[in-house]
Design a protein around this motif. Sequence first.
Motif, mmCIF file in Angstrom:
data_model
loop_
_atom_site.group_PDB
_atom_site.id
_atom_site.type_symbol
_atom_site.label_atom_id
_atom_site.label_comp_id
_atom_site.label_asym_id
_atom_site.label_seq_id
_atom_site.Cartn_x
_atom_site.Cartn_y
_atom_site.Cartn_z
ATOM 1 N N THR A 36 -7.973 -20.467 -0.137
ATOM 2 C CA THR A 36 -7.918 -20.197 0.933
ATOM 3 C C THR A 36 -8.922 -18.872 0.680
ATOM 4 O O THR A 36 -10.157 -18.584 1.381
ATOM 5 C CB THR A 36 -7.339 -19.756 2.316
ATOM 6 O OG1 THR A 36 -6.876 -21.502 2.427
ATOM 7 C CG2 THR A 36 -8.333 -19.866 3.371
ATOM 8 N N GLU A 37 -8.820 -17.549 0.640
ATOM 9 C CA GLU A 37 -9.212 -16.657 0.088
ATOM 10 C C GLU A 37 -10.659 -17.314 -1.101
ATOM 11 O O GLU A 37 -12.068 -16.390 -0.613
ATOM 12 C CB GLU A 37 -8.501 -15.279 -0.402
ATOM 13 C CG GLU A 37 -9.549 -14.059 -0.748
ATOM 14 C CD GLU A 37 -8.099 -13.643 -1.281
ATOM 15 O OE1 GLU A 37 -9.036 -11.843 -2.084
ATOM 16 O OE2 GLU A 37 -7.587 -13.994 -1.639
ATOM 17 N N LEU A 38 -10.729 -17.480 -1.717
ATOM 18 C CA LEU A 38 -11.208 -17.878 -2.989
ATOM 19 C C LEU A 38 -12.548 -18.638 -1.963
ATOM 20 O O LEU A 38 -13.938 -18.651 -1.775
ATOM 21 C CB LEU A 38 -10.855 -18.339 -4.261
ATOM 22 C CG LEU A 38 -10.593 -17.860 -5.456
ATOM 23 C CD1 LEU A 38 -9.582 -18.515 -6.136
ATOM 24 C CD2 LEU A 38 -11.251 -16.427 -6.051
ATOM 25 N N LEU A 39 -12.427 -19.896 -1.126
ATOM 26 C CA LEU A 39 -12.696 -20.871 -0.253
ATOM 27 C C LEU A 39 -13.692 -19.781 0.333
ATOM 28 O O LEU A 39 -15.293 -19.830 0.757
ATOM 29 C CB LEU A 39 -12.352 -21.517 0.092
ATOM 30 C CG LEU A 39 -13.294 -22.537 0.886
ATOM 31 C CD1 LEU A 39 -13.782 -23.869 -0.087
ATOM 32 C CD2 LEU A 39 -11.776 -24.094 1.886
ATOM 33 N N TYR A 40 -13.088 -19.142 1.397
ATOM 34 C CA TYR A 40 -13.933 -17.719 1.971
ATOM 35 C C TYR A 40 -15.010 -16.726 1.405
ATOM 36 O O TYR A 40 -16.305 -16.971 1.972
ATOM 37 C CB TYR A 40 -12.849 -17.292 2.778
ATOM 38 C CG TYR A 40 -13.401 -16.012 3.508
ATOM 39 C CD1 TYR A 40 -13.495 -16.630 5.387
ATOM 40 C CD2 TYR A 40 -14.322 -14.962 3.725
ATOM 41 C CE1 TYR A 40 -14.461 -15.843 6.419
ATOM 42 C CE2 TYR A 40 -14.478 -13.924 4.360
ATOM 43 C CZ TYR A 40 -15.268 -14.753 5.427
ATOM 44 O OH TYR A 40 -15.251 -13.839 7.229
ATOM 45 N N ASN A 41 -14.653 -16.855 0.096
ATOM 46 C CA ASN A 41 -15.655 -15.659 -0.721
ATOM 47 C C ASN A 41 -16.609 -16.697 -1.121
ATOM 48 O O ASN A 41 -18.253 -16.210 -1.232
ATOM 49 C CB ASN A 41 -15.829 -15.675 -1.525
ATOM 50 C CG ASN A 41 -14.638 -14.008 -0.965
ATOM 51 O OD1 ASN A 41 -14.315 -13.479 0.241
ATOM 52 N ND2 ASN A 41 -13.706 -14.141 -1.483
ATOM 53 N N LEU A 42 -16.871 -18.153 -1.694
ATOM 54 C CA LEU A 42 -17.837 -18.849 -1.874
ATOM 55 C C LEU A 42 -18.179 -19.005 -0.713
ATOM 56 O O LEU A 42 -19.862 -19.419 -0.624
ATOM 57 C CB LEU A 42 -16.774 -20.073 -2.721
ATOM 58 C CG LEU A 42 -16.460 -20.048 -4.237
ATOM 59 C CD1 LEU A 42 -15.379 -21.269 -3.985
ATOM 60 C CD2 LEU A 42 -17.941 -19.366 -4.963
ATOM 61 N N ARG A 43 -17.759 -19.681 0.432
ATOM 62 C CA ARG A 43 -18.734 -19.997 1.346
ATOM 63 C C ARG A 43 -19.727 -19.128 1.864
ATOM 64 O O ARG A 43 -20.896 -19.087 2.619
ATOM 65 C CB ARG A 43 -17.460 -20.932 2.615
ATOM 66 C CG ARG A 43 -16.760 -21.964 2.146
ATOM 67 C CD ARG A 43 -16.149 -22.007 3.374
ATOM 68 N NE ARG A 43 -16.454 -22.397 4.632
ATOM 69 C CZ ARG A 43 -15.531 -21.770 6.119
ATOM 70 N NH1 ARG A 43 -14.441 -21.110 5.353
ATOM 71 N NH2 ARG A 43 -16.199 -21.731 7.019
ATOM 72 N N ALA A 44 -19.315 -17.648 2.118
ATOM 73 C CA ALA A 44 -20.098 -16.611 2.499
ATOM 74 C C ALA A 44 -21.665 -16.306 1.488
ATOM 75 O O ALA A 44 -22.115 -16.676 1.462
ATOM 76 C CB ALA A 44 -19.391 -15.406 2.420
ATOM 77 N N ARG A 45 -21.525 -16.956 0.034
ATOM 78 C CA ARG A 45 -22.182 -17.444 -0.705
ATOM 79 C C ARG A 45 -23.638 -18.494 -0.146
ATOM 80 O O ARG A 45 -24.058 -18.410 -0.469
ATOM 81 C CB ARG A 45 -22.112 -17.011 -1.832
ATOM 82 C CG ARG A 45 -21.257 -15.759 -2.620
ATOM 83 C CD ARG A 45 -20.978 -16.263 -3.729
ATOM 84 N NE ARG A 45 -21.799 -16.138 -4.843
ATOM 85 C CZ ARG A 45 -22.403 -15.016 -5.568
ATOM 86 N NH1 ARG A 45 -22.570 -13.693 -5.076
ATOM 87 N NH2 ARG A 45 -23.975 -15.059 -6.473
ATOM 88 N N ALA A 46 -22.337 -19.307 0.043
ATOM 89 C CA ALA A 46 -22.960 -20.843 0.542
ATOM 90 C C ALA A 46 -24.153 -20.691 1.578
ATOM 91 O O ALA A 46 -24.695 -21.708 1.680
ATOM 92 C CB ALA A 46 -22.340 -21.741 0.806
ATOM 93 N N ASN A 47 -23.684 -19.531 2.393
ATOM 94 C CA ASN A 47 -24.880 -19.302 3.301
ATOM 95 C C ASN A 47 -26.198 -19.194 3.218
ATOM 96 O O ASN A 47 -27.035 -19.653 4.102
ATOM 97 C CB ASN A 47 -24.038 -18.456 4.459
ATOM 98 C CG ASN A 47 -23.294 -18.808 5.830
ATOM 99 O OD1 ASN A 47 -22.652 -19.506 5.448
ATOM 100 N ND2 ASN A 47 -22.485 -17.659 6.242
ATOM 101 N N TRP A 48 -26.297 -19.079 2.129
ATOM 102 C CA TRP A 48 -27.324 -19.153 1.502
ATOM 103 C C TRP A 48 -27.914 -19.860 0.570
ATOM 104 O O TRP A 48 -29.472 -19.746 0.261
ATOM 105 C CB TRP A 48 -27.407 -17.391 0.730
ATOM 106 C CG TRP A 48 -27.357 -15.683 1.045
ATOM 107 C CD1 TRP A 48 -26.340 -15.766 0.954
ATOM 108 C CD2 TRP A 48 -28.789 -15.091 2.540
ATOM 109 N NE1 TRP A 48 -25.937 -14.353 1.507
ATOM 110 C CE2 TRP A 48 -27.481 -14.327 2.478
ATOM 111 C CE3 TRP A 48 -29.428 -15.160 2.241
ATOM 112 C CZ2 TRP A 48 -27.772 -13.748 3.529
ATOM 113 C CZ3 TRP A 48 -29.561 -14.080 3.094
ATOM 114 C CH2 TRP A 48 -29.298 -13.539 3.506
#
Length: 456
Positions: free
Chosen positions: A210-222
Amino acid sequence: MPTQDRRETDLRGRPRGRVRHPGTSETARLLTSVLLPNVARGVILRRPLMTRLVTGLDADRRAVAVLREMRERHGDDPLPLRFAGRRAALVLSAEDARRVLRETPEPFSPAGREKSGALSHFEPHGVLVSDQADRPRRRAANEAALVPGQAVHPDGDVLAAQADEEALALALALREDGGDLDWWRFTRSFNAMARRIVFGAFAADDHRTTELLYNLRARANWTYLAPVHHGARTEFLDRVRANVERAEPGSLARRLTAAAPAGDGTDPRPQDQAAHWLFAFDAAAVAAFRSLALLTSLSPGAHEAREEIDTREGLDLPLLRATVRESVRLWPTTLMVLRESTRETAWREEVLEAGTVFLIVSSYFHRDSSRLPYADAFEPGIWLDGRAENEPGILPFSHGPAACAGIDLVPLAVSLFLRALLRGRDPARVDAGGPLPASGLPASLNHFALRFSLST
């Protein structure tokens, strides 16, 4: 009103209609009042600071008012825009919104540049961004696992057991330390339940995924503006794949692999599908936490739903499921639905070019008081008597061939979690906002700021 008269013919040899473009000041107003607030708070992962700012500015109510005004000025046809080098069109009619979703994926593809760029950060082969060759089998595998169309999932007993265990553990922890329930505490338990539902009980403590997904989704905002972090994405998808391979009976991942077993020539990329479910369960957590705000409100609907919590047995909880759907109607977790046209499309007398990105702003249709007498009220009955289904603008789980396949599983999971958490307890909202009123509900609700007590 500025117009652009286009006299050339379309691809079918017909004279083109007149497309009414907004003026420069109107375009700037649409960007600042409608599009930028949605982008700023985070389309893939909500940003707490920007969510608080957008809520404080009452931006959602302003956006609804601006879009209503644009429809009054320009008519029902999608309103053409140009920004960031892209052709776009704001959908202003509820019937047109339903058409765009009903005619997906052709000619309105969900795999447009922005969405593909965003999802490439953590699920590059998910069904939403699949091409026409891969989409049918991936969609079929998703539906076999999630079973849309059934209020109670075939593995509902297993799902209920997973929800009960995490909810009861959360309630016990709150009782032992005497603390309030805030977003961060709630979502940690909800995410554990989500991993249990997707993979099985063994995944409850797999916080790293879940932590990895959270970080990847933060980048996906862009979206495509940020480069993909290939190392983090590989680690994440490898972990998801390993969990899929260990999936327990009754889990969604086990149903997915049973629907399209490895080596049969119809590989559904199970790690990408499971990754999407984990992503979608974050939106479900937001809806669940806002449902707590509805259940502690002054509305008569709150009293009826809480009676169901305390008295109804079994897995079928219609009022609680309706509460979850009302949460997503009142405060959409999908801020904008995007579809990109694969060819020219005719709208009454107008024609819009291929490659146009159609923008459906969810809150505009869900909270339009000119159409909906219950726009700003908690009205769970609309999900029980057919009113919501018959209203083309109410689309909390999208609509048509690309509608969320979890349209029934998510309300079921959330309703079971909330019942286990609240049964025999007296929940109350204790943050500065106080209980929601019976009518005139706010256009925005910052879930990060909500806080509840659960006294017995």
